[in-house]
Design a protein around this motif. Sequence first.
Motif, PDB file in Angstrom:
ATOM      1  N   PHE A   1       2.905   2.426   6.503  1.00 24.54           N
ATOM      2  CA  PHE A   1       4.157   1.997   7.130  1.00 24.54           C
ATOM      3  C   PHE A   1       3.875   1.185   8.399  1.00 24.54           C
ATOM      4  N   ARG A   2       2.926   1.657   9.184  1.00 30.60           N
ATOM      5  CA  ARG A   2       2.562   0.972  10.429  1.00 30.60           C
ATOM      6  C   ARG A   2       1.753  -0.298  10.199  1.00 30.60           C
ATOM      7  N   GLY A   3       1.219  -0.434   9.002  1.00 29.24           N
ATOM      8  CA  GLY A   3       0.342  -1.565   8.722  1.00 29.24           C
ATOM      9  C   GLY A   3      -1.004  -1.423   9.414  1.00 29.24           C
ATOM     10  N   ASN A   4      -1.418  -0.195   9.616  1.00 30.14           N
ATOM     11  CA  ASN A   4      -2.663   0.093  10.334  1.00 30.14           C
ATOM     12  C   ASN A   4      -3.829   0.169   9.342  1.00 30.14           C
ATOM     13  N   TYR A   5      -4.212  -0.973   8.827  1.00 33.66           N
ATOM     14  CA  TYR A   5      -5.278  -1.064   7.834  1.00 33.66           C
ATOM     15  C   TYR A   5      -6.583  -1.409   8.543  1.00 33.66           C
TER      16      TYR A   5
ATOM     17  N   GLN B   1      -7.608   4.372  -2.521  1.00 29.59           N
ATOM     18  CA  GLN B   1      -6.662   3.249  -2.591  1.00 29.59           C
ATOM     19  C   GLN B   1      -6.447   2.639  -1.206  1.00 29.59           C
ATOM     20  N   PHE B   2      -6.304   3.509  -0.203  1.00 31.46           N
ATOM     21  CA  PHE B   2      -6.113   3.025   1.166  1.00 31.46           C
ATOM     22  C   PHE B   2      -7.344   2.250   1.636  1.00 31.46           C
ATOM     23  N   GLU B   3      -8.533   2.784   1.355  1.00 30.03           N
ATOM     24  CA  GLU B   3      -9.771   2.102   1.753  1.00 30.03           C
ATOM     25  C   GLU B   3      -9.893   0.740   1.057  1.00 30.03           C
ATOM     26  N   ALA B   4      -9.500   0.676  -0.210  1.00 29.63           N
ATOM     27  CA  ALA B   4      -9.539  -0.604  -0.931  1.00 29.63           C
ATOM     28  C   ALA B   4      -8.582  -1.604  -0.275  1.00 29.63           C
ATOM     29  N   ASP B   5      -7.412  -1.132   0.131  1.00 34.97           N
ATOM     30  CA  ASP B   5      -6.455  -2.004   0.815  1.00 34.97           C
ATOM     31  C   ASP B   5      -6.987  -2.453   2.175  1.00 34.97           C
ATOM     32  N   VAL B   6      -7.648  -1.550   2.886  1.00 31.92           N
ATOM     33  CA  VAL B   6      -8.260  -1.910   4.174  1.00 31.92           C
ATOM     34  C   VAL B   6      -9.308  -2.990   3.939  1.00 31.92           C
ATOM     35  N   TYR B   7     -10.158  -2.791   2.955  1.00 31.78           N
ATOM     36  CA  TYR B   7     -11.208  -3.759   2.652  1.00 31.78           C
ATOM     37  C   TYR B   7     -10.594  -5.108   2.320  1.00 31.78           C
ATOM     38  N   ASP B   8      -9.602  -5.121   1.435  1.00 36.14           N
ATOM     39  CA  ASP B   8      -8.963  -6.392   1.046  1.00 36.14           C
ATOM     40  C   ASP B   8      -8.386  -7.114   2.254  1.00 36.14           C
ATOM     41  N   ARG B   9      -7.751  -6.381   3.143  1.00 38.39           N
ATOM     42  CA  ARG B   9      -7.152  -7.016   4.311  1.00 38.39           C
ATOM     43  C   ARG B   9      -8.215  -7.542   5.275  1.00 38.39           C
ATOM     44  N   ILE B  10      -9.270  -6.764   5.463  1.00 38.24           N
ATOM     45  CA  ILE B  10     -10.337  -7.203   6.377  1.00 38.24           C
ATOM     46  C   ILE B  10     -11.054  -8.420   5.815  1.00 38.24           C
ATOM     47  N   VAL B  11     -11.380  -8.377   4.534  1.00 35.97           N
ATOM     48  CA  VAL B  11     -12.082  -9.504   3.903  1.00 35.97           C
ATOM     49  C   VAL B  11     -11.193 -10.739   3.868  1.00 35.97           C
ATOM     50  N   SER B  12      -9.923 -10.572   3.543  1.00 40.04           N
ATOM     51  CA  SER B  12      -9.014 -11.734   3.467  1.00 40.04           C
ATOM     52  C   SER B  12      -8.734 -12.314   4.851  1.00 40.04           C
TER      53      SER B  12
END
Length: 185
Positions: free
Chosen positions: A118-122, A171-182
Amino acid sequence: MSDPAQGPWLMLIYRVPNDSSRARVAVWRELKRLGGFYVQQAVCVLPDREDLRDRIKRVRERIDELKGSSVFLTLREVDEDARVQFVEGFRVQSAKEYAEIVEECETKFFKEIEFERFRGNYTFEEAEEIRQDLEKLRRWLDKVEARDWMAADGRDTARRKVAECEKLLEQFEADVYDRIVSDGD
């Protein structure tokens, strides 16, 4: 190995000075950590296992240090009512612990990931903090399972909930990775 529900049983009866609630709590906490079932105040029962005998010996040494006293018994024969009381006491105790793990998963772990989304804290740091929470849940479950000698209800549910936590975190870690890499980091 014999069926722990049939005995024999270890019983520790102890007394610590009344002037120190800290001492009483310390002994109580250690015996609960072992998985002890309290038949009544300061009377604790455990299945007869060598590892528990060793640990009770250390608890008795601690009681002595606190200027208390203790009696340690091996109960080879108990009447059926006492046996049922012991077995049900252990089952209820472990079932409550499994329920607490499930509650921790549902009310804290699941909500934590939901809140961070919700916070977008990825961030890697947030994912790492949540991973540490998962490791605490796993250690807690391992401890409860290790002292669940009477096959209490709730074990499978607790295992499933901890597995759900793992999936949510992955799933959260995958989303964090995607956001950091992108983002090019």
